[in-house]
Scaffold this motif. Structure first.
Motif, PDB file in Angstrom:
ATOM      1  N   ILE A   7      -0.057  27.573 -48.940  1.00 49.60           N
ATOM      2  CA  ILE A   7      -1.237  27.504 -48.086  1.00 49.60           C
ATOM      3  C   ILE A   7      -1.289  28.747 -47.210  1.00 49.60           C
ATOM      4  CG2 ILE A   7      -2.407  26.207 -46.266  1.00 49.60           C
ATOM      5  CD1 ILE A   7      -2.385  24.718 -48.861  1.00 49.60           C
ATOM      6  N   ARG A   8      -2.387  29.470 -47.281  1.00 45.54           N
ATOM      7  CA  ARG A   8      -2.570  30.666 -46.458  1.00 45.54           C
ATOM      8  C   ARG A   8      -3.718  30.395 -45.494  1.00 45.54           C
ATOM      9  NH1 ARG A   8      -0.584  35.463 -47.509  1.00 45.54           N
ATOM     10  NH2 ARG A   8      -2.515  36.564 -46.976  1.00 45.54           N
ATOM     11  N   PHE A   9      -3.412  30.445 -44.202  1.00 46.23           N
ATOM     12  CA  PHE A   9      -4.420  30.175 -43.193  1.00 46.23           C
ATOM     13  C   PHE A   9      -5.286  31.412 -42.971  1.00 46.23           C
ATOM     14  CE2 PHE A   9      -1.152  27.074 -41.229  1.00 46.23           C
ATOM     15  CZ  PHE A   9      -1.474  26.123 -42.178  1.00 46.23           C
ATOM     16  N   GLY A  10      -6.510  31.181 -42.559  1.00 53.70           N
ATOM     17  CA  GLY A  10      -7.484  32.249 -42.366  1.00 53.70           C
ATOM     18  C   GLY A  10      -8.783  31.845 -43.024  1.00 53.70           C
ATOM     19  N   ILE A  23     -21.660  31.409 -41.169  1.00 60.15           N
ATOM     20  CA  ILE A  23     -21.494  31.241 -39.725  1.00 60.15           C
ATOM     21  C   ILE A  23     -20.026  31.445 -39.360  1.00 60.15           C
ATOM     22  CG2 ILE A  23     -21.654  29.616 -37.785  1.00 60.15           C
ATOM     23  CD1 ILE A  23     -24.353  30.371 -38.786  1.00 60.15           C
ATOM     24  N   THR A  24     -19.790  32.268 -38.336  1.00 61.22           N
ATOM     25  CA  THR A  24     -18.449  32.366 -37.766  1.00 61.22           C
ATOM     26  C   THR A  24     -18.309  31.202 -36.802  1.00 61.22           C
ATOM     27  OG1 THR A  24     -18.444  34.769 -37.962  1.00 61.22           O
ATOM     28  CG2 THR A  24     -16.853  33.788 -36.429  1.00 61.22           C
ATOM     29  N   HIS A 303      -2.428  27.756 -32.099  1.00 60.45           N
ATOM     30  CA  HIS A 303      -2.040  28.163 -30.747  1.00 60.45           C
ATOM     31  C   HIS A 303      -1.914  29.686 -30.651  1.00 60.45           C
ATOM     32  CE1 HIS A 303       0.048  28.551 -26.948  1.00 60.45           C
ATOM     33  NE2 HIS A 303       0.974  29.250 -27.580  1.00 60.45           N
ATOM     34  N   ARG A 304      -1.244  30.298 -31.622  1.00 57.56           N
ATOM     35  CA  ARG A 304      -1.053  31.750 -31.567  1.00 57.56           C
ATOM     36  C   ARG A 304      -2.388  32.474 -31.621  1.00 57.56           C
ATOM     37  NH1 ARG A 304       1.001  33.884 -35.584  1.00 57.56           N
ATOM     38  NH2 ARG A 304       1.359  32.114 -36.984  1.00 57.56           N
ATOM     39  N   LEU A 305      -3.306  31.980 -32.436  1.00 56.61           N
ATOM     40  CA  LEU A 305      -4.614  32.631 -32.523  1.00 56.61           C
ATOM     41  C   LEU A 305      -5.388  32.473 -31.214  1.00 56.61           C
ATOM     42  CD1 LEU A 305      -6.686  34.183 -34.133  1.00 56.61           C
ATOM     43  CD2 LEU A 305      -7.457  32.022 -35.164  1.00 56.61           C
ATOM     44  N   ALA A 306      -5.337  31.291 -30.608  1.00 54.35           N
ATOM     45  CA  ALA A 306      -6.017  31.088 -29.325  1.00 54.35           C
ATOM     46  C   ALA A 306      -5.426  32.007 -28.255  1.00 54.35           C
ATOM     47  CB  ALA A 306      -5.901  29.624 -28.892  1.00 54.35           C
ATOM     48  N   TRP A 307      -4.113  32.131 -28.219  1.00 55.97           N
ATOM     49  CA  TRP A 307      -3.487  32.978 -27.205  1.00 55.97           C
ATOM     50  C   TRP A 307      -3.744  34.456 -27.480  1.00 55.97           C
ATOM     51  CZ3 TRP A 307      -2.603  32.538 -22.475  1.00 55.97           C
ATOM     52  CH2 TRP A 307      -1.747  33.406 -21.790  1.00 55.97           C
ATOM     53  N   ALA A 377      -9.596  27.609 -32.047  1.00 58.64           N
ATOM     54  CA  ALA A 377      -8.905  28.274 -33.157  1.00 58.64           C
ATOM     55  C   ALA A 377      -8.477  27.220 -34.170  1.00 58.64           C
ATOM     56  CB  ALA A 377      -7.693  29.037 -32.637  1.00 58.64           C
ATOM     57  N   GLN A 378      -9.076  27.282 -35.361  1.00 56.54           N
ATOM     58  CA  GLN A 378      -8.701  26.375 -36.441  1.00 56.54           C
ATOM     59  C   GLN A 378      -8.196  27.223 -37.602  1.00 56.54           C
ATOM     60  OE1 GLN A 378      -7.352  23.973 -37.810  1.00 56.54           O
ATOM     61  NE2 GLN A 378      -8.755  22.284 -37.301  1.00 56.54           N
ATOM     62  N   VAL A 379      -7.548  26.604 -38.572  1.00 58.65           N
ATOM     63  CA  VAL A 379      -6.900  27.374 -39.630  1.00 58.65           C
ATOM     64  C   VAL A 379      -7.871  28.157 -40.491  1.00 58.65           C
ATOM     65  CG1 VAL A 379      -4.820  25.961 -39.740  1.00 58.65           C
ATOM     66  CG2 VAL A 379      -6.815  25.321 -41.123  1.00 58.65           C
ATOM     67  N   TYR A 380      -9.168  27.878 -40.398  1.00 59.15           N
ATOM     68  CA  TYR A 380     -10.151  28.681 -41.136  1.00 59.15           C
ATOM     69  C   TYR A 380     -10.619  29.893 -40.329  1.00 59.15           C
ATOM     70  CZ  TYR A 380     -13.229  25.489 -38.490  1.00 59.15           C
ATOM     71  OH  TYR A 380     -13.828  24.737 -37.500  1.00 59.15           O
ATOM     72  N   ASN A 381     -10.097  30.064 -39.122  1.00 60.92           N
ATOM     73  CA  ASN A 381     -10.412  31.234 -38.297  1.00 60.92           C
ATOM     74  C   ASN A 381      -9.300  32.274 -38.400  1.00 60.92           C
ATOM     75  OD1 ASN A 381     -11.553  28.824 -36.048  1.00 60.92           O
ATOM     76  ND2 ASN A 381     -12.932  30.326 -36.973  1.00 60.92           N
ATOM     77  N   GLU A 382      -9.625  33.507 -38.035  1.00 67.25           N
ATOM     78  CA  GLU A 382      -8.631  34.568 -37.953  1.00 67.25           C
ATOM     79  C   GLU A 382      -9.066  35.559 -36.882  1.00 67.25           C
ATOM     80  OE1 GLU A 382      -9.869  37.350 -41.685  1.00 67.25           O
ATOM     81  OE2 GLU A 382      -8.930  35.433 -42.189  1.00 67.25           O
ATOM     82  N   LEU A 383      -8.206  36.548 -36.603  1.00 68.70           N
ATOM     83  CA  LEU A 383      -8.464  37.455 -35.483  1.00 68.70           C
ATOM     84  C   LEU A 383      -9.765  38.234 -35.660  1.00 68.70           C
ATOM     85  CD1 LEU A 383      -7.011  38.003 -32.833  1.00 68.70           C
ATOM     86  CD2 LEU A 383      -5.897  39.969 -33.904  1.00 68.70           C
ATOM     87  N   GLU A 384     -10.178  38.484 -36.890  1.00 70.13           N
ATOM     88  CA  GLU A 384     -11.447  39.177 -37.117  1.00 70.13           C
ATOM     89  C   GLU A 384     -12.622  38.391 -36.539  1.00 70.13           C
ATOM     90  OE1 GLU A 384     -12.132  40.282 -41.141  1.00 70.13           O
ATOM     91  OE2 GLU A 384     -10.264  41.417 -41.317  1.00 70.13           O
ATOM     92  N   ASP A 385     -12.520  37.069 -36.522  1.00 73.74           N
ATOM     93  CA  ASP A 385     -13.582  36.256 -35.936  1.00 73.74           C
ATOM     94  C   ASP A 385     -13.679  36.506 -34.430  1.00 73.74           C
ATOM     95  OD1 ASP A 385     -13.987  35.150 -38.435  1.00 73.74           O
ATOM     96  OD2 ASP A 385     -12.748  33.389 -38.032  1.00 73.74           O
ATOM     97  N   ILE A 386     -12.535  36.691 -33.781  1.00 77.71           N
ATOM     98  CA  ILE A 386     -12.520  36.969 -32.348  1.00 77.71           C
ATOM     99  C   ILE A 386     -13.116  38.344 -32.081  1.00 77.71           C
ATOM    100  CG2 ILE A 386     -11.108  37.012 -30.277  1.00 77.71           C
ATOM    101  CD1 ILE A 386     -11.088  34.333 -31.895  1.00 77.71           C
ATOM    102  N   GLU A 387     -12.801  39.297 -32.924  1.00 77.43           N
ATOM    103  CA  GLU A 387     -13.381  40.640 -32.796  1.00 77.43           C
ATOM    104  C   GLU A 387     -14.895  40.589 -32.979  1.00 77.43           C
ATOM    105  OE1 GLU A 387     -13.955  44.669 -32.317  1.00 77.43           O
ATOM    106  OE2 GLU A 387     -12.114  43.540 -31.916  1.00 77.43           O
ATOM    107  N   ARG A 388     -15.339  39.790 -33.926  1.00 73.66           N
ATOM    108  CA  ARG A 388     -16.779  39.635 -34.167  1.00 73.66           C
ATOM    109  C   ARG A 388     -17.465  39.045 -32.926  1.00 73.66           C
ATOM    110  NH1 ARG A 388     -16.134  36.972 -38.522  1.00 73.66           N
ATOM    111  NH2 ARG A 388     -15.946  38.833 -39.805  1.00 73.66           N
TER     112      ARG A 388
END
Length: 397
Positions: A7-10, A23-24, A303-307, A377-388
């Protein structure tokens, strides 16, 4: 991206949800999002129910009829699975449509008198505040709002501010486990200990906690705990639970009184009239999916993505994170640049501008004459979404 095993999150995890990939989506914490696999389980249950509706609802769902063809009624079987997930016993847990319903069950069962007080915090969910105000006013009691600091530097600030607000007239304290708007993981056990020392029962609003953080309800020292499973525990919409300490159960009743009246805690809540029970019955499948993907890995990733979002955006916009990392779960609420406005109308305008102009869903809040963004932050999100999100917000500075 990370995950457990294969399983790869993102963003590739979006294939497990029916979410619009255009939609992001940074708003999982509001009403949740149910994976396709759980929706398929719910649909299979609906089809089974409709083949023999009377048997399913009247003879298999609960023990109320006394004529069940199943050794364990369907609702009790599902309740046992949920109870294990939250460290509890099935006999102490019932299903409710959502945490607000659970809160109302407790509040409407109180025997309040004039001059009694219900204590609630300024960080409480608005619907819960409304319910507490309504019940207080009906009884001639007082709703006392204690101001908890936000932003804050440490947990001790909250515990001391809350403890100072308790009085001999306090009949119930309502505490969030994870706050809705500010997304803080409160020191619930420490705050409940203050109440217990004073003989004051505690109702915990855990709407955002199940699935987001480890949960062992009996160890928290609360009297009532209500939570949603349709947010971070991946169940269908309309799936929550209410846990009640055994000594509090005899005086508690559901908001809708039906055929189970006087037959015990679980009997009263397991049948409140004809309704679709499949959100509740699908909850075990949702919990199984969390385990399949790796529950600890999911929590760690979110948690890591939210932080990361907190550190990146506050640095970018010239602020400090509004709370320490230990008080951040899967969501974080961050201040926006002051130039974006300070009113509720401006918050609503920005939220819809982000959605309709940038295809980005995230709540924009107004607190203390400042706009804030809450990021889930859910497992379908990644840091690029935060940048967006950052780039979209900066279009309006």
């Amino acid at each position: 991206m990370s995950g457990m095993g294969s399983i790869r999150f993102g963003r590739e995890m979006l294939r497990h949800w029916p979410l619009d990939p255009a939609i992001t989506y940074l708003n999982h914490g509001t009403v949740g999002a149910t994976p396709k696999k759980v929706l398929a389980e719910q649909q299979a249950l609906r089809e089974e129910m409709e083949r023999q509706p009377a048997r399913f609802l009247l003879r298999e769902l609960s023990a109320l009829s006394g004529a069940s063809s199943r050794p364990v009624p369907r609702l009790r079987e599902a309740a046992e699975a949920v109870a294990r997930f939250v460290g509890a016993r099935g006999q102490d847990l019932v299903f409710v449509d959502n945490a607000t319903t659970g809160v109302n069950a407790v509040l409407r069962s109180l025997d309040l008198r004039p001059a009694d007080e219900i204590l609630i915090t300024n960080l409480a969910y608005g619907a819960v505040v409304n319910a507490a105000r309504f019940v207080s006013e009906q009884a001639g009691a007082r709703l006392v709002m204690v101001e908890l600091p936000f932003p804050l530097s440490n947990r001790a600030q909250m515990v001391s501010a809350f403890a100072e607000a308790l009085t001999p007239r306090t009949r119930l304290a309502i505490l969030d486990h994870i706050t809705s708007e500010t997304a803080l993981v409160l020191p619930l056990a420490e705050m409940a200990a203050c109440c217990r020392a004073a003989g004051i029962p505690v109702l915990a609003d855990g709407a955002h906690a199940p699935g987001a953080i480890p949960l062992d309800i009996p160890s928290l020292g609360v009297d009532y705990y209500t939570g949603n499973l349709h947010k971070w525990a991946l169940a269908p919409k309309g799936c929550g639970f209410l846990w009640v300490a055994p000594e509090r159960q005899p005086d508690l009743h559901p908001p809708v009184i039906s055929w189970g009246l006087g037959q015990g805690f679980t009997q009263e809540f397991d049948w409140v009239g004809t309704k679709d029970p499949t959100p509740y019955l699908s909850a075990p499948a949702a919990l199984d999916l969390l385990r399949e993907w790796g529950l600890a890995a999911i929590r760690d990733y979110n948690h890591r993505l939210a932080w990361q979002a907190a550190l990146m955006l506050t640095s970018r916009w010239g602020f400090e994170p509004p709370a320490p990392e230990a008080m951040v779960g899967c969501m974080v609420t961050l201040p926006l640049p002051g130039s974006l406005g300070k009113t509720r109308e401006e918050a609503a305008w920005l939220q819809y501008a982000l959605l309709y102009e940038h295809r980005l869903e995230a709540p924009i809040l107004c607190r203390d004459e400042r706009l804030w963004v809450r990021i889930s932050a859910q497992v379908y999100n990644e840091l690029e979404d935060i940048e967006r999100l950052a780039c979209a917000v900066e279009n309006y500075r």
